[in-house]
Every structure is written in C-alpha cells, then in structure tokens.
Design a protein around this motif. Structure first.
Motif, PDB file in Angstrom:
ATOM      1  N   VAL A 474       0.813  -1.209   0.000  1.00  0.00           N
ATOM      2  CA  VAL A 474       0.000   0.000   0.000  1.00  0.00           C
ATOM      3  C   VAL A 474       0.852   1.266   0.000  1.00  0.00           C
ATOM      4  CG1 VAL A 474      -0.204   0.394   2.493  1.00  0.00           C
ATOM      5  CG2 VAL A 474      -2.172   0.861   1.024  1.00  0.00           C
ATOM      6  N   GLN A 475       2.166   1.132   0.075  1.00  0.00           N
ATOM      7  CA  GLN A 475       3.036   2.303   0.215  1.00  0.00           C
ATOM      8  C   GLN A 475       3.009   3.193  -1.031  1.00  0.00           C
ATOM      9  OE1 GLN A 475       6.699   0.355   1.250  1.00  0.00           O
ATOM     10  NE2 GLN A 475       6.084   0.016   3.393  1.00  0.00           N
ATOM     11  N   GLY A 476       3.109   2.593  -2.200  1.00  0.00           N
ATOM     12  CA  GLY A 476       3.065   3.384  -3.432  1.00  0.00           C
ATOM     13  C   GLY A 476       1.731   4.077  -3.610  1.00  0.00           C
ATOM     14  N   TYR A 477       0.646   3.356  -3.327  1.00  0.00           N
ATOM     15  CA  TYR A 477      -0.687   3.959  -3.460  1.00  0.00           C
ATOM     16  C   TYR A 477      -0.861   5.116  -2.478  1.00  0.00           C
ATOM     17  CZ  TYR A 477      -5.749   4.459  -3.472  1.00  0.00           C
ATOM     18  OH  TYR A 477      -7.014   4.980  -3.560  1.00  0.00           O
ATOM     19  N   ALA A 478      -0.365   4.919  -1.244  1.00  0.00           N
ATOM     20  CA  ALA A 478      -0.477   5.974  -0.235  1.00  0.00           C
ATOM     21  C   ALA A 478       0.301   7.212  -0.665  1.00  0.00           C
ATOM     22  CB  ALA A 478       0.023   5.467   1.118  1.00  0.00           C
ATOM     23  N   ALA A 479       1.512   7.035  -1.189  1.00  0.00           N
ATOM     24  CA  ALA A 479       2.294   8.185  -1.642  1.00  0.00           C
ATOM     25  C   ALA A 479       1.576   8.927  -2.761  1.00  0.00           C
ATOM     26  CB  ALA A 479       3.675   7.707  -2.087  1.00  0.00           C
TER      27      ALA A 479
END
Length: 958
Positions: A474-479
């Motif tokens: 989920v890190q890329g989506y959150a960024a």
C-alpha cells in the motif's frame, strides 16, 4: 384571637390577605415585622397559649419563612406541638420541623424522641406523620436511633398497609443517606416476602426498597428473584379490570412492573428452570401486548405501555440467553424507529445499540440498516442523530463496513460540530477493523482529514502512518494519494503531516512520473510550510533531509531553503536547531553516511490500536463491547517511537532523524502497554497494573489473576478469592484479589481486640470506574461477634488510580466465618460485581504470651475439661521443616516456649485472645512425626469453642 371551632385559623387567613394587599415591598416587610413582634410577644409573655393558638402562630412563622425571611424563634413551640394528640397540631409541628429545623440542631434529640414515641403509637395517622418527618430530614442521628423501629414496623403483622408503605419509603431514604447504620440482616427474609403482600401499594414501596438493598448486597437478597417473577407474572397475565385500583389507563400496575423488571436486572438469569420459564413467559406476554391495538388514544396509555415494554427489553438484553426473545425485541424496536414520537425513536436506537452486541440478535439489527441511515440524514434532534451514529457503529461488520463507513463519511460533511470528533474516531476504528483492501483504508482516513481535519486526533493520523509503513503493498498507493490530496488549494494541517511523513519515506515510489518528480514533491510540500505550526514545520524539515538521501539531485535547493534566515534565525529554538544540524549533516556527511542515518523506517512492532481506547475514554457508556468474532480482525498496530510522552517528540540532533516521526506514544499512555515487539493478547493488562506491589509484601507476586470479572464459585464468592484468602492467616498485608480490571490489596494492623483494615482498590484500566460502592456485611452470628465501623470510599476511581477504604473493627466475641466484602462499580457502561471474603481471622486478636515450664504445666492441667481441649491428628500437607514451622507459629500470633517439652522436636506455644469483654488464655502443643509425616495438634483454652476454632486454623498451616 380566641379559637373558634371550624374557623380554619382566621388569623392566619387575615395575615395572608394583608400580605397580598401590600402595595410595595416596604409595606410587606413592615407588616411582616409587625406580625413577628406580635408572635414573639405571644410566645414569651402568654403562658396560657393553647394548642390551637400555637399552631396558628407556627403557621404564620412558616408562611413568613416561605416568603424568604429568616426565622430565628418558634422552634421550641413547634416541638411542643409534636406531643399534641390532635392531628392538625401535630401535622403543623412536623411540617415546621421538616422545613426549618436542620439535622445538626440542638433540638434534634427532642424531635427524635417525639418521633420515637409516635412510632410506638397505636394511631396510624401519628405513625405516618412521624415517618414522613424522618423521610424529609433523614439525618444520621435519626438512622442510628430508629434503625430497628422502622424495619420492625415494616414487617409487623399488626401494621396497616398505609403505614407499611411509608415505612418502606422512609427506610429507603435512610438507606441512601446512612446505609452503614441500617442493620438489615435480621429482617432480610421478611422484607423480601413483602413482594407477596396482598396490598399492591405495599409491594410497590417494598420493590423500591429491595432494589436499593440488592445493589448493596445482592447475594443476601437473591431470594427476591423468584418472588419478583411470581408477582410480575400475576400482573402481566391479569386484565386491567383485575387490578382496578392500580390500573393506569388500561395498563395494570405499570410502575410496579417497571420496578420488578429493574430489580431482576441485578441478577443473572434464574437457575431454576421453572422460574426461568415463567420469566420468559412474562416477557413474551409483554411483547405480545405491545403488538395489540391500543385500548386508548391518550398519550398516558402509550407512555405507561411503552415504559413497561422498554424495561422488559432491557431485561431481555441483560439476560442475553434467549435468541427468540432477543430477535422479537429487535423487531419490536424496529417498529419504533419510524414512530412519530421523538423520545420513542431515541429509546429504540439506544436499546438496539445494546442488541447489536449480542450474537443472537446482531443479524436482526442489521436488517434495519437503511432505516437507521435515513434517520441519520433526516432527524431534526441532534441527540437522536447521535444515537443513530452509535447504532451504525454497533451493527457494522465485514459485510456492511464499506457501506456504513461511506454513509458516515457523507454525513460527516454536514454533521453537528458536537458529534464530529466522536464520528471521526468511530469511522477510523471501523475502517481499520474491517479493512480487507488497505487502499480503501487509506482513502477513508484521508477523506476523514479532508472533511473534518480539525477533529482528527493525533492517534488517527499516527495510525495510518504505522499501517502504511508496515504494508509494502500500500506504500506506493499511499504516496500517490497523499500527493494528489496535497494539491488541493485548501489543505488541512493534518493532511500536510501525513503527506510530509509518507512522501519523506516513500516519495521515491512515485518520483518516476514527471508530474510527481522530486522537485515537484519538494515545492508542493514547501508551499504549505509557511501555513503550518511549529510541530508540522519540524516534521517537514525532517522530510526535506530525507529527500536529500532519496533525491540527491535536489540537494542544492533543499540546502538553500535550510540556509534561509527564516530557518537559521527562527525564533523557535527547535526549528532553528533542526535547520542548523540538518544543513550541516547534508554538507559534511558522505552519501553512505546519509543513507545509514536517513534510512527508511523499519516496520513497527504489532500492537493494538489506541483509537478505540481514546473513544472509550471520551464516552465509555456509548461503546458496546464487541463479540469475539468481531474482535478477530485486527490490523498491525506498530509503535512509532520510544518516547513515553503523548506529544510528538522533538529531535534536537541530526542523528535522531530516524525517530523524528510522529510518535505513537499516545497509544502507550492510553493503553498502558510497554514497547515490547510481541503482539499483545486480547486481554492485555496495562503495564501500570503492578502499582500495588510496592505497598504489599511478596504475597503480591504469587497472586493468580482471575479470568472472569463476575464469576462466582460454589459459595457465591468471586473466583480466585479463596486461595489468596487463606494466606492471610499468617500475613497482614498482600493482594486479596486481582482480575483484568481491578486489583484489591489489604494492609491491616491489630492491637488486642481492635483492628484497622485498609482495603486498596486499584483501577488497572485506562478508564474511570463510576458508581463505585464497597460495603462490608456480617452475616449471621458475625453481626454480634464483630463491631464494624466503615469509612466510605470515593465513588469515582480514575483510570490507573488507587483509592483506599478503612474499616475499624472490634472483636466482641469469638467467630468462625469471615465478613463479606461486596463491591459494585460500573466500567464502560457495564455493572461489575464482586463478592469477597475479608481476611479476618480469630487468631489476629491473639497476643503472644511468655511463661516458664511450671506456669505452663499448671495452666495446662487446669484446662482439663473436655470442652476446653481440641486435639487433631492429621497428615502433613507441606514438608516438615523446623524453621518454617516456627515462623508459621509466630506469624499465627503465638509465642514459642523453649525448654518446656521433653521432646525438643515438639513445639509449645501460648497466647492470650482479646475480645471486648474478656481475655482468653490459649495453650498449644504441636508434635510432628517425621517418619510418618503426620502431626498431633492439641489446643486448650479457657473458653468453649475457642480451642476448636484455633485448631482448625492451625491445621491448615501444616
């Protein structure tokens, strides 16, 4: 003015008329002063005043007092009226005393004596007047003097029904004001059986009294359950013509029905199958009657009918054992959700919140989801809308989480400011608990910040950062999502915090897109810098230095920003220090050093979320306990720092950049957990739970924790009490009881026949205990064997706090049983009950005695009667050890007499038992047999039964 029969006190009527005819305040005062002077002269100078005249003048004084003027005389004349045999004179005397005589008045002894005389009168009207006066004043002196007279009136077969009613309500008043002075033990069964009285008024009054007594000592009054069910059955199965005198708008005895239903909520479902079946039939009948067409269109009929119905539903929820009743109750409440009466809609929503927590009725509650959502959007009353939010929160599970969260987010944009913070917490909890797709969770939290950023607490945005760091997927989506959210012209500061943190850690994941290149990310964040507060600016500075590591190509621009006077000469010392140190770090350190110091945050250890704790702390009663199935799904709950404060930590040095993130230590304080990476169990105990250990000795370390809050053993005592209880035979201090919520410790001291026992109640949770009541009961013969003077305990126990209660106890005569400590308190809206034995033993009143062999054998031979000796032969429960045996005998309260017994392996002891009336000599001989591992114990005493009691206690030690 001479008394004229039947004139109704004409002088008083004329005076009142004069007052009403006064044209000004001055004229009224003048007339009152004139009358006061006249009355004073009459009382002082006229020794021939008869009862009528005294009554008239006392009435005038009472009227003047009610007009707002002080009265400083006439009290003695009012007391004299109490001795009159005329009803009106006695009535006025009691009325004056109830209004003008305080509980601390010097005249109170005379008043109490007059009341005591009237209570013994054969005229029931005089008895009733006296009871009404006691109920109005209710002082401790009255309770102490009349504590036996009023219960005797209540249960006497000669007392008429009207007096019984007054006696029950008067006793209730005294019980509420001075419960420690009312010895109800001997009256228990007779008061309980008033529920079977033929007169409904007596039953109604007795029900109120019994409910109050049950709250103080539920076990003693457990017999009321079957009687209450029997009486309730007779009421609900009768027609409104059977109880005509007590039928209110076609509803038979609604007030009594409500009282009985409330009384039954103090106990678990009846164990007797016949009583349980009869109660279920009563509840079914009440639900059936609610479906019948109304017998009257008047509001009084519906109010009485609904009062009984809602109390019956509360009992069904309390029992939580009959799926059929729970579902029927839910369906009945569902009909009220669209009722035109606002109060009914409110009560229906409130009751359904409790039904939603039951595994039997949860699905039935979910059927009303659309109706509740409509109520949330259309209700005019904010309190009803708030209950709708509570119900949506309670009925939410994995199947409907996305829909409910979406509706709550939509409503949040127009919600009342008074409920926004609570709604934000509930949405955050639901999103975390039921998130299957974590991108949905991130969207929900960012929407929360966008819609109601002012009401998003630190716990909420800390939590989303923890979860993003712990989940790679989920890190890329959150960024990407926070980058897009930051592009909005008006952006809340909490969004800047989240965006700054996530881009500082994972901005490289979206840097390949020209629209979100490193320089674009930096400029976007820095465009918000001047709009933020100092704490957010500090976080952004940490993000910029992270950018130096992630994106070396924009290092010059960041260094230029750090060199600006706004940062290097910032009046805020923290920001200035960060700017200086970050600038120096970026200039001096090599790329490898930067990569090490500014590396990506590692995953946080899994821990429980602090958001639920914050919601419970804000509004404990509105948070229903989730079922085990609903508790299974939990997101990782990492910790974001090692600080122990609730505020975001400050980083004065560059080497602290790795922890210059928003700390989750708010959850540390809210939940009281340590920083261990091991995941906590479902019933994690706060780390502060050991705060009692320093007060008590090593006994505390070996105390088992009870696994239930209200569990009872076969004796009706709370679980895990008996094991700890026996250890106090030889100890004065220690932990008596402990479970997940409460720790109870004892610290006691003894001197001859007197004892002072301090009970320490420690709240192991983060939340308040309310309505905390602790009482000590002395059942049976203990009432005469012990004299107990308790001191009240605070009714509010803060989270993590400890309160003390002291009992001063005097040993009047020997005893075998222990007093019972009854504890009731409310935790998160649920009543908790504990029944414990207080560790008070007869040997505590022993004093060691020294004597030589001649004196010992002389006394031993003198105590040769059969009833003066008790001898026991028993198998050793513990290894036979000389030193341990000596320590046990000394701790028991006896001496060790050396050189008396010819066998050096035997123990000879002596002691004096003190009570109020006498001193009792006690001699003990303990003979161990090492070969067969057995003991022979002989105890002799100067008083019957004492030897047997001490022998039984000693046997348990060896």
């Amino acid at each position: 003015m001479p008394a004229v029969k039947g004139d109704g006190m004409r002088g008083l009527a004329v005076f009142i008329s004069d007052i009403r005819n006064c044209k000004s305040k001055e004229a009224e005062i003048k007339r009152i002063n004139k009358e006061l002077a006249n009355v004073r002269n009459k009382f002082k100078g006229d020794k021939t005043l008869d009862g009528y005249q005294k009554k008239k003048y006392v009435c005038k004084l009472l009227f003047i007092f009610l007009l707002g003027h002080d009265i400083d005389f006439g009290h003695m004349e009012a007391v004299n009226l109490l001795s009159s045999n005329k009803y009106t004179e006695k009535q006025i005397g009691y009325l004056f005393i109830s209004v003008l005589v305080g509980a601390s008045s010097d005249l109170m002894k005379l008043v109490i004596q007059a009341i005591k005389n009237d209570l013994c009168s054969r005229n029931p009207i005089h008895v009733n007047l006296a009871l009404q006066c006691v109920a109005n004043i209710g002082s401790r002196d009255m309770a102490e003097t009349l504590c036996t007279d009023i219960p005797r009136l209540l249960v006497s077969g000669d007392t008429i029904d009207a007096v019984k009613q007054s006696a029950a309500l008067t006793l209730l008043k005294l019980l509420r004001s001075s419960h420690d002075l009312i010895p109800m033990g001997e009256w228990t069964s007779r008061i309980v059986h008033l529920l079977n009285d033929q007169h409904m008024g007596v039953v109604t009054s007795a029900a109120s009294l019994i409910e109050a007594l049950v709250k103080k000592n539920p076990e003693e009054y457990r017999g009321c359950v079957s009687l209450a069910v029997s009486r309730l059955s007779r009421i609900v199965t009768s027609s409104y013509t059977d109880l005509q005198d007590y039928t209110y708008y076609f509803v038979p005895a609604p007030w009594l029905s409500v009282k009985l239903l409330r009384l039954l909520q103090n106990y678990p479902p009846p164990e007797d199958p016949s009583v349980r079946t009869r109660l279920s039939e009563c509840l079914e009948t009440i639900l059936n009657k609610a479906q019948e067409p109304p017998k009257s269109k008047k509001v009084q009929h519906s109010n009485a009918k609904n009062a009984v119905l809602f109390e019956a539903i509360n009992l069904i929820i309390h029992m939580d054992s009959d799926p059929n009743l729970l579902v029927r109750a839910c369906n009945q409440l569902g009909q009220f959700l669209q009722h035109k009466e606002t109060n009914l809609r409110y009560l229906a929503l409130e009751s359904m919140c409790l039904l939603a927590t039951s595994e039997f009725s949860h699905e039935a509650v979910k059927k009303h989801q659309d109706t509740v959502i409509t109520a949330l959007k259309t209700e005019r009353d904010v309190s009803v809308r708030q209950r709708a939010v509570d119900l949506l929160y309670a009925m939410c599970d994995r199947t409907n989480a996305e829909e409910i969260v979406g509706e709550m987010l939509e409503y949040l944009e127009t919600a009342d400011y008074s409920i926004r913070e609570e709604m934000v917490l509930k949405v955050a909890i639901l999103a975390e608990k039921y998130a299957i797709d974590y991108t949905w969770y991130v969207d929900v939290i960012l929407n929360l910040i966008r819609i109601a950023g002012d009401y998003v607490s630190e716990e909420v945005w800390y939590r989303v950062i923890q979860i993003v760091i712990n989940r790679d997927d989920v890190q890329g989506y959150a960024a990407k999502t926070v980058f897009e959210a930051l592009q909005a012209p008006a952006c809340h500061e909490n969004m800047v915090k989240v965006g700054g943190y996530i881009l500082g850690e994972f901005g490289n994941l979206i840097a390949g897109d020209p629209r979100s290149s490193p320089i674009v990310q930096f400029r976007l964040l820095h465009s918000k810098y001047h709009l933020c507060g100092p704490s957010t600016r500090g976080l952004l500075l940490s993000t910029y230095i992270k950018f130096v590591n992630l994106f070396p190509e924009i290092k010059p621009q960041i260094q230029e920003m750090l060199r600006s006077d706004n940062n290097l000469r910032n009046p805020d010392v923290e920001l200035q220090q960060r700017a200086v140190e970050y600038l120096h770090l970026s200039s001096v350190a090599s790329q490898d050093v930067l990569a090490t110091v500014l590396e990506e945050m590692p995953p946080f250890p899994e821990r429980e979320s602090s958001i639920l704790a914050k919601l419970k702390k804000k509004k404990p009663a509105s948070i229903p306990e989730q079922s085990d199935q609903q508790k299974e799904h939990r997101l990782p709950a990492p910790q974001m720092g090692n600080s122990t404060t609730e505020q975001q930590p400050q980083q004065p040095a560059a080497v602290q950049v790795s922890v210059s993130t928003p700390s989750s230590t708010g959850s540390v304080d809210l939940l009281g957990m340590d920083t261990s990476p091991a995941p906590p169990s479902a019933n994690t105990v706060p780390a502060s739970s050991g705060f009692l250990v320093d007060v008590f000795d090593t006994l505390a370390s070996s105390v088992p924790t009870a696994t239930t809050t209200n569990g009872l053993d076969i004796d009706g005592l709370s679980a895990a009490n008996n094991e700890n209880f026996k250890k106090f035979i030889t100890k004065n201090n220690g932990v008596l009881f402990e479970n997940d919520l409460l720790q109870i410790g004892v610290k006691s001291e003894y001197r001859q026949n007197l004892a002072r026992v301090g009970i320490f109640y420690g709240n192991k949770t983060s939340f308040q205990f309310t309505s905390f009541v602790s009482t000590l009961s002395t059942p049976g013969k203990l009432t005469s064997a012990l004299s107990v003077q308790p001191k009240p305990v605070d009714q509010l126990v803060e989270g993590g706090a400890q309160v003390q209660q002291t009992f001063n106890i005097e040993c009047v005569e020997e005893f075998t049983e222990a007093p019972l400590l009854n504890i009731n308190y409310v935790y998160s809206g649920v009543l908790q009950k504990l029944n414990l034995k207080l560790p008070l033993f007869l040997n505590k009143f022993l004093e060691a005695a020294e004597m030589n062999s001649e004196a010992f054998f002389a006394r031993w031979k003198a105590l040769s009667l059969p009833n003066q000796e008790c001898q026991k032969i028993f198998k050793a429960e513990f290894p036979i050890d000389v030193e341990q045996s000596k320590a046990k005998i000394l701790s028991f309260g006896l001496s060790i007499l050396q050189g008396i017994d010819p066998n050096p392996e035997n123990f000879v002891s002596a002691g004096i038992l003190h009570n109020r009336n006498q001193q009792i000599g006690c001699l003990v001989r303990l003979e161990p047999n090492l070969e067969v591992k057995m003991y022979r114990l002989t105890v002799r005493s100067t008083k019957d039964a004492v030897a047997q009691i001490l022998a039984n206690l000693l046997e348990g030690l060896f």
